[in-house]
Design a protein around this motif. Sequence first.
Motif, mmCIF file in Angstrom:
data_model
loop_
_atom_site.group_PDB
_atom_site.id
_atom_site.type_symbol
_atom_site.label_atom_id
_atom_site.label_comp_id
_atom_site.label_asym_id
_atom_site.label_seq_id
_atom_site.Cartn_x
_atom_site.Cartn_y
_atom_site.Cartn_z
ATOM 1 N N SER A 106 24.574 42.430 -29.765
ATOM 2 C CA SER A 106 25.559 42.276 -28.689
ATOM 3 C C SER A 106 26.562 41.179 -29.028
ATOM 4 N N TYR A 107 26.111 40.147 -29.728
ATOM 5 C CA TYR A 107 27.026 39.083 -30.137
ATOM 6 C C TYR A 107 27.997 39.579 -31.206
ATOM 7 N N TYR A 108 27.515 40.448 -32.091
ATOM 8 C CA TYR A 108 28.418 41.053 -33.078
ATOM 9 C C TYR A 108 29.494 41.877 -32.373
ATOM 10 N N LEU A 109 29.107 42.581 -31.318
ATOM 11 C CA LEU A 109 30.077 43.381 -30.576
ATOM 12 C C LEU A 109 31.135 42.483 -29.929
ATOM 13 N N GLN A 110 30.714 41.327 -29.429
ATOM 14 C CA GLN A 110 31.677 40.391 -28.861
ATOM 15 C C GLN A 110 32.650 39.873 -29.924
ATOM 16 N N LEU A 111 32.116 39.554 -31.096
ATOM 17 C CA LEU A 111 32.975 39.089 -32.183
ATOM 18 C C LEU A 111 33.911 40.205 -32.646
ATOM 19 N N TRP A 207 22.529 32.255 -32.699
ATOM 20 C CA TRP A 207 23.717 31.510 -32.329
ATOM 21 C C TRP A 207 24.400 32.183 -31.134
ATOM 22 N N TYR A 208 25.393 31.510 -30.604
ATOM 23 C CA TYR A 208 26.206 32.075 -29.541
ATOM 24 C C TYR A 208 27.596 32.384 -30.101
ATOM 25 N N PRO A 209 28.241 33.428 -29.605
ATOM 26 C CA PRO A 209 29.517 33.856 -30.190
ATOM 27 C C PRO A 209 30.573 32.756 -30.262
ATOM 28 N N ASN A 210 30.642 31.896 -29.236
ATOM 29 C CA ASN A 210 31.679 30.863 -29.264
ATOM 30 C C ASN A 210 31.459 29.868 -30.398
ATOM 31 N N GLU A 211 30.183 29.691 -30.801
ATOM 32 C CA GLU A 211 29.889 28.779 -31.902
ATOM 33 C C GLU A 211 30.394 29.339 -33.226
ATOM 34 N N VAL A 212 30.293 30.643 -33.386
ATOM 35 C CA VAL A 212 30.692 31.281 -34.639
ATOM 36 C C VAL A 212 32.185 31.618 -34.630
ATOM 37 N N THR A 213 32.733 31.908 -33.449
ATOM 38 C CA THR A 213 34.153 32.248 -33.351
ATOM 39 C C THR A 213 35.027 31.151 -33.943
ATOM 40 N N ALA A 214 34.722 29.913 -33.611
ATOM 41 C CA ALA A 214 35.526 28.799 -34.108
ATOM 42 C C ALA A 214 35.442 28.697 -35.626
ATOM 43 N N ASP A 215 34.240 28.941 -36.181
ATOM 44 C CA ASP A 215 34.081 28.873 -37.639
ATOM 45 C C ASP A 215 34.841 29.991 -38.336
ATOM 46 N N ILE A 216 34.764 31.195 -37.775
ATOM 47 C CA ILE A 216 35.478 32.331 -38.370
ATOM 48 C C ILE A 216 36.985 32.095 -38.311
ATOM 49 N N ARG A 217 37.458 31.646 -37.153
ATOM 50 C CA ARG A 217 38.902 31.437 -36.995
ATOM 51 C C ARG A 217 39.397 30.346 -37.951
ATOM 52 N N GLY A 218 38.609 29.281 -38.056
ATOM 53 C CA GLY A 218 39.000 28.213 -38.969
ATOM 54 C C GLY A 218 39.034 28.684 -40.401
ATOM 55 N N LEU A 219 38.057 29.532 -40.781
ATOM 56 C CA LEU A 219 38.019 30.043 -42.152
ATOM 57 C C LEU A 219 39.195 30.962 -42.434
ATOM 58 N N LEU A 220 39.513 31.840 -41.479
ATOM 59 C CA LEU A 220 40.631 32.770 -41.671
ATOM 60 C C LEU A 220 41.961 32.030 -41.752
ATOM 61 N N GLU A 221 42.115 30.979 -40.971
ATOM 62 C CA GLU A 221 43.364 30.241 -40.980
ATOM 63 C C GLU A 221 43.539 29.365 -42.204
#
Length: 223
Positions: A106-111, A207-221
Amino acid sequence: LIKRRSVRIGAMATLTLFLVVAGWYGVRRGLQAAFLFQEESPAVRHLEIAGRRLVSREVVAPTPAYDFRLNDRSGSSLSLRDLEGKAVLLSFIYTNCPDVCPLLTSYYLQLQGEFSQEVQEGKLALVFITTDPERDTPQRLQQYTENLGGRWFFLTGDNSQMGKVWGNYGIHREVRERNKEIVVYHSYKTYLLDRTGHIRVRYTGIWYPNEVTADIRGLLESQ
């Protein structure tokens, strides 16, 4: 009067003895249950199997991730090298999981919703690798993914291939019978890889999606 007092004292003594015995029996059963849990649950020896909380998040120096070639749910083979040029979120679940895996899915779906454009444009790849190759055939993985509307890669292989993958990603795995069903106890570890196939962040536990979202966004940027 003396006779009545004797009866009362005798009854109280009997009740006290009963409570002592019952209390000891309860403690004994509790200890037995605790020892049984220690003997039967792999999570006692491998905390990351419990999975219900984030045990750790580690930002690591760029480390080459173990390359593999496995079978995707689509029926075609896929290697980690094939994903170069994309940021990759890689995790381990199985489709018959009765408890924690659906939460991770479900967290993957949110991401997937949060990074819909990046997934569509091929900038981010969401990847699952099964811990139950005996039952998770490509057909099963395809059905599971389609039913959920997933846009991830879901990989499987033979036991020899999978053993190497699990070992190199630190996945402990035990197959046991619980309530007459086969349960695959396994480590909950997720890896965030950069576009060159290097591990940048390692998550142990759920993990929770908000914890990983920031890492993914930072990596992409940053790339």
